[in-house]
Design a protein around this motif. Sequence first.
Motif, PDB file in Angstrom:
ATOM      1  N   PRO A  45       0.836  -1.205   0.000  1.00 30.24           N
ATOM      2  CA  PRO A  45       0.000   0.000   0.000  1.00 30.24           C
ATOM      3  C   PRO A  45       0.869   1.253   0.000  1.00 30.24           C
ATOM      4  O   PRO A  45       1.906   1.292   0.660  1.00 30.24           O
ATOM      5  CB  PRO A  45      -0.809  -0.110   1.294  1.00 30.24           C
ATOM      6  CG  PRO A  45      -0.511  -1.430   1.886  1.00 30.24           C
ATOM      7  CD  PRO A  45       0.645  -2.035   1.178  1.00 30.24           C
ATOM      8  N   PRO A  46       0.465   2.279  -0.731  1.00 29.99           N
ATOM      9  CA  PRO A  46       1.261   3.506  -0.762  1.00 29.99           C
ATOM     10  C   PRO A  46       1.237   4.218   0.580  1.00 29.99           C
ATOM     11  O   PRO A  46       0.273   4.110   1.338  1.00 29.99           O
ATOM     12  CB  PRO A  46       0.578   4.352  -1.845  1.00 29.99           C
ATOM     13  CG  PRO A  46      -0.836   3.846  -1.867  1.00 29.99           C
ATOM     14  CD  PRO A  46      -0.753   2.377  -1.558  1.00 29.99           C
ATOM     15  N   VAL A  47       2.308   4.942   0.856  1.00 37.48           N
ATOM     16  CA  VAL A  47       2.369   5.754   2.071  1.00 37.48           C
ATOM     17  C   VAL A  47       1.474   6.968   1.884  1.00 37.48           C
ATOM     18  O   VAL A  47       1.601   7.703   0.903  1.00 37.48           O
ATOM     19  CB  VAL A  47       3.823   6.196   2.359  1.00 37.48           C
ATOM     20  CG1 VAL A  47       3.868   7.104   3.587  1.00 37.48           C
ATOM     21  CG2 VAL A  47       4.716   4.972   2.559  1.00 37.48           C
ATOM     22  N   VAL A  48       0.550   7.170   2.816  1.00 34.39           N
ATOM     23  CA  VAL A  48      -0.379   8.297   2.734  1.00 34.39           C
ATOM     24  C   VAL A  48       0.268   9.523   3.364  1.00 34.39           C
ATOM     25  O   VAL A  48       0.637   9.511   4.543  1.00 34.39           O
ATOM     26  CB  VAL A  48      -1.711   7.979   3.450  1.00 34.39           C
ATOM     27  CG1 VAL A  48      -2.644   9.173   3.384  1.00 34.39           C
ATOM     28  CG2 VAL A  48      -2.360   6.749   2.825  1.00 34.39           C
ATOM     29  N   ARG A  49       0.420  10.547   2.575  1.00 33.16           N
ATOM     30  CA  ARG A  49       1.034  11.789   3.050  1.00 33.16           C
ATOM     31  C   ARG A  49      -0.050  12.739   3.547  1.00 33.16           C
ATOM     32  O   ARG A  49      -1.056  12.952   2.868  1.00 33.16           O
ATOM     33  CB  ARG A  49       1.828  12.471   1.934  1.00 33.16           C
ATOM     34  CG  ARG A  49       2.896  11.579   1.314  1.00 33.16           C
ATOM     35  CD  ARG A  49       4.003  11.267   2.279  1.00 33.16           C
ATOM     36  NE  ARG A  49       5.050  10.473   1.648  1.00 33.16           N
ATOM     37  CZ  ARG A  49       6.088   9.979   2.291  1.00 33.16           C
ATOM     38  NH1 ARG A  49       6.211  10.198   3.602  1.00 33.16           N
ATOM     39  NH2 ARG A  49       6.993   9.261   1.656  1.00 33.16           N
ATOM     40  N   LYS A  50       0.155  13.299   4.723  1.00 35.67           N
ATOM     41  CA  LYS A  50      -0.802  14.271   5.237  1.00 35.67           C
ATOM     42  C   LYS A  50      -0.684  15.577   4.466  1.00 35.67           C
ATOM     43  O   LYS A  50       0.432  16.066   4.247  1.00 35.67           O
ATOM     44  CB  LYS A  50      -0.555  14.518   6.721  1.00 35.67           C
ATOM     45  CG  LYS A  50      -0.855  13.315   7.603  1.00 35.67           C
ATOM     46  CD  LYS A  50      -0.661  13.663   9.072  1.00 35.67           C
ATOM     47  CE  LYS A  50      -0.998  12.453   9.955  1.00 35.67           C
ATOM     48  NZ  LYS A  50      -0.818  12.777  11.398  1.00 35.67           N
TER      49      LYS A  50
END
Length: 392
Positions: free
Chosen positions: A375-380
Amino acid sequence: MSSSRSRRPEAGWRRPLMLLVRLMLMGIGLGVISGSALKMLAPHVSQGGTGAGASGMPLPDWLNPKLLQGAISTGPQALPSTTRLSGFASSLGRFETKTELTALSQRWQELAASQKDLQVSAFLLLLDDGRYAQLNPDTALPAASSIKTPILLVALELLDAGTLSWNEPLTLTKTTVGGGAGWMASKPIGTRFPTHEVATEMIRVSDNSATNLLIERVGGKEELNARFNALGLSATAVNNWLPDLEGTNTTSARDLARSIALVDTGETLGPRSRDLFREVMGTSRTNRLLPGGLLKGLGGEQGDPDDSLMIKGYRVLNKTGDIGIAYADAGLIELPDGSRAVAAFVVKGPFNDPRSTELIREMAAAMAPVLKPKPPVVRKPPKTGATASTTP
């Protein structure tokens, strides 16, 4: 009073004179010290050393010429940069098995057991973490045209060594003319082709004459087989000129996967030759076995397998083999998250039996669940509005 006045001028000129003498003595002393240091460094530099003097004793950092040169040329970021490069190189992975994907291995076993008169060799390795699956991975079976991948590897090794030029002309002879796939056999004897065209056509349209030209150029069958052994391809051997319809040329699924992985992990070939290997492998036209099977497992059979896989973020650089009694396919699989895997399948069975190719597709489809990207890293998102900085 008169005698006192006569001494004052003398005291006035003696002080600068003494200071000058002291400076001269200090300069001489520094010159001696510098000369000694340079004399100590001279043998070390001439011998190409990096951290020891002529006596073999380690030099302090401030006298180490390599460190001094690095500090001057690259500044204080030199060591962090080296560390980053080392970390990048280690992320390429190695051809090393660590954790078996037993569910996939068992699934392959079930698929092969349903076709008892077919001989199967299969292997998958995820290069980034060492997970693998296998089914008779070292069984030597007829290689057909899949042997062209390790032949390409050996040819590019010569290119790296400087004993082969990418534009060197290779001359078609009666010995190297091979029937079956390809177009070079239709050209007159004596026709010359540049090496880059020969290597590309060997993979692009599986040209058998092109393959024979490379076998001859690398030194013949014995020399080629010796190189295969040195690369750890123990089941791979060229015993006959292509097309070898009798199936005397052999390989295994592990060998085919290894020949691709050694290049992609940087364990063999330099950067430019690795680029050429990938470029040539990317020209292969046949994509209905490994790519087609993987696409089926990912839930899509529409359109061209290469194009459809690309839409999903996958890419397969593969080379097939087909001599009727044996079929093979092996390739590098690039996942949407940037990780990579190598997979190979070889099946021997009755002449032109469609079950052989279908079995390869089914085994490739079974890989899909373990070839899902992370899963891709979710950036805030950055803060906005009242909480954001109001600095003009």
